[in-house]
Design a protein around this motif. Structure first.
Motif: not given
Length: 113
Positions: A63-82
């Motif tokens: 289940g620890l890979f869920i942290f990686v998925i959450n981080g990727l989603m957070f990072w993706a949103v940060a790259s989309m929003v100025d």
């Protein structure tokens, strides 16, 4: 009404995050509103697909890979929003974890049932 309150709780959590992590920056309240909305949409629509596709790795890591998925989603949103900036991948993982904890705590306090 509950959806609007949840959106505002997530916005408040995003605004609190830069005070706890210097590698995360939110420039304004409007930016936090947009980022919180986009985080909600990404977590509702895209995250389940990633969880399903990475299920073998998630099971292998207990289940620890869920942290990686959450981080990727957070990072993706940060790259989309100025105006919403995250320092890197590990900052995104930590930011996603803190964001979740703050959102959960505020929801528990404000949305008592």
């Amino acid at each position: 009404m509950l959806l609007l309150v949840s959106w505002l709780i997530n916005t408040a959590a995003l605004l609190a995050l830069p005070y706890l992590m210097h590698s995360v920056r939110v420039d304004s309240f409007a930016t936090a509103l947009i980022a919180a909305l986009l985080l909600g949409l990404v977590n509702t629509l895209i995250r389940p697909l990633f969880v399903l596709l990475t299920l073998p790795v998630t099971v292998l890591t207990m289940g620890l890979f869920i942290f990686v998925i959450n981080g990727l989603m957070f990072w993706a949103v940060a790259s989309m929003v100025d105006g919403f900036h995250v320092g890197g991948f590990w900052s995104a993982v930590g930011g996603a974890l803190l964001f979740s904890i703050i959102s959960w705590a505020l929801s528990a306090i404000l949305l008592k049932k």
